[in-house]
Design an enzyme around this catalytic site. Structure first.
Site, PDB file in Angstrom:
ATOM      1  N   PRO A   2      52.335 -26.740  -0.953  1.00 30.51           N
ATOM      2  CA  PRO A   2      53.391 -25.885  -1.499  1.00 30.51           C
ATOM      3  C   PRO A   2      54.662 -26.480  -1.581  1.00 30.51           C
ATOM      4  CG  PRO A   2      52.190 -24.717  -0.045  1.00 30.51           C
ATOM      5  CD  PRO A   2      51.773 -26.256   0.339  1.00 30.51           C
ATOM      6  N   GLU A   3      55.371 -26.545  -2.896  1.00 32.73           N
ATOM      7  CA  GLU A   3      56.492 -27.103  -3.114  1.00 32.73           C
ATOM      8  C   GLU A   3      57.127 -25.784  -3.819  1.00 32.73           C
ATOM      9  OE1 GLU A   3      56.993 -31.078  -5.014  1.00 32.73           O
ATOM     10  OE2 GLU A   3      55.412 -31.766  -4.020  1.00 32.73           O
ATOM     11  N   LYS A  59      61.348 -24.532  -0.130  1.00 31.93           N
ATOM     12  CA  LYS A  59      60.063 -24.519   0.355  1.00 31.93           C
ATOM     13  C   LYS A  59      59.662 -23.419   1.563  1.00 31.93           C
ATOM     14  CE  LYS A  59      59.646 -29.448  -0.595  1.00 31.93           C
ATOM     15  NZ  LYS A  59      59.447 -30.683   0.102  1.00 31.93           N
ATOM     16  N   HIS A 101      40.638 -19.108   9.437  1.00 28.55           N
ATOM     17  CA  HIS A 101      41.458 -19.684  10.344  1.00 28.55           C
ATOM     18  C   HIS A 101      42.789 -19.068  10.345  1.00 28.55           C
ATOM     19  CE1 HIS A 101      43.795 -21.829  13.185  1.00 28.55           C
ATOM     20  NE2 HIS A 101      42.527 -22.166  13.947  1.00 28.55           N
ATOM     21  N   ARG A 119      45.475 -27.132   9.926  1.00 26.93           N
ATOM     22  CA  ARG A 119      46.159 -28.395  10.652  1.00 26.93           C
ATOM     23  C   ARG A 119      47.451 -28.057  11.299  1.00 26.93           C
ATOM     24  NH1 ARG A 119      45.943 -32.998   5.965  1.00 26.93           N
ATOM     25  NH2 ARG A 119      44.266 -32.150   4.976  1.00 26.93           N
TER      26      ARG A 119
END
Length: 279
Positions: A2-3, A59, A101, A119
């Site tokens: 995501p930017e 962001k 998750h 992650r």
DNA sequence: CGCACATCCTGTGTGC
DNA sequence: TGCACACAGGATGTGC
């Protein structure tokens, strides 16, 4: 990853779900997500607060509260997931097989907002005020804000000797541009990513400014159709590739001159460009 | 101050 | 087919 456009689309979809809602409690399933803050402290401070709005800076996704604010950053894979109730959250989240998750969940008076990131690069932080948030303090003006004019960009470019690509990734100069849209903006502006920022003429800066704005707006349109659906945990942005002209097109012909797009390394990361027509 | 570089983490892709 | 391992990515902290 995501930017600015992705986070803007997320913000717009999230706003009607959370605006005016009260946080009953915060569940921290994976304490790494609040690092370096203590998960217990975040849970304690957010408890009982009312969410006033959902907004974005660069962001970062912000949830201003009636007391303080929550700041989220998705990094690479972070995403939001919406559950209808706490029981649905507990039934579906973090279960052994195909469980979603979830690192952090905000149980609201209606619905549950989950922050998921397998992650564990993404972060959720609580701050007593906007001014107390260090990451926002060092942020430059948002790339699509009226403050970021051609003159402003030219001035900032002039004061940096860094390669253009690295300049664009520096959030303290302009906020919201990442690896994908920096490559795209430079391709559209026909500028070599290796060129030093202070080598740009006023005309070059104007070209770059125009490219940044149009690339980000086009990407935002993509991200809004279809809009993020947090109810579907498999949901992710689709169709961005259609508008990409350089990013991840190594070896494919440049859409302008036909020469092969190359992948070069800058500051330890990949840059995609056409070295034939980007000067 | 400006800049280079390591660090964090884990699924995916590559090579054998 | 299965295994081992390098790699990608954004922000932050450290050191020059």
């Amino acid at each position: 990853m995501p930017e600015l456009p992705e986070v803007e689309a997320i913000t717009r979809s999230l706003r009607p779900l959370v605006r005016g809602r009260r946080i009953r409690c915060a569940h921290i399933f994976h304490p790494i997500a609040t690092k370096p803050q203590s998960p217990a402290q975040l849970a304690q401070l957010a408890r009982g607060c009312r969410i006033l709005d959902a907004s974005r800076r660069g962001k970062y996704l912000l949830l201003p509260l009636d007391r303080g604010l929550l700041e989220m950053h998705f990094r690479f894979d972070g995403q939001l997931i919406w559950f209808r109730s706490a029981s649905e959250l507990l039934r579906r989240a973090n279960q052994s097989l195909d469980g979603v998750h979830v690192d952090v969940a905000l149980e609201l008076d209606k619905g549950v907002l989950g922050f998921a990131d397998q992650r564990h690069f993404g972060r959720v932080h609580y701050w007593p005020s906007l001014a107390a948030c260090p990451s926002l303090r060092s942020l430059g003006p948002d790339a699509i804000s009226p403050q970021c004019t051609t003159s402003f960009l030219h001035e900032r470019l002039s004061s940096s000797r860094r390669p253009l690509k690295e300049f664009l990734l520096d959030q303290s100069r302009i906020a919201g541009i990442g690896n994908i849209y920096s490559a795209e903006a430079l391709w559209h502006a026909c500028l070599d990513p290796r060129r030093r920022a202070n080598s740009l003429s006023r005309k070059d800066s104007a070209k770059l400014h125009k490219a940044i704005v149009s690339v980000l707006h086009r990407a935002l349109e993509c991200c809004l159709h279809p809009a993020p659906d947090f109810r579907d945990p498999r949901w992710w942005f689709q169709g961005i590739e259609k508008v990409l002209r350089a990013y991840q097109r190594e070896g494919l012909p440049c859409r302008r001159c036909g020469h092969a797009i190359e992948r070069i390394e800058q500051g330890g990361r990949s840059t995609y460009c056409c070295l034939h027509c980007q000067k």
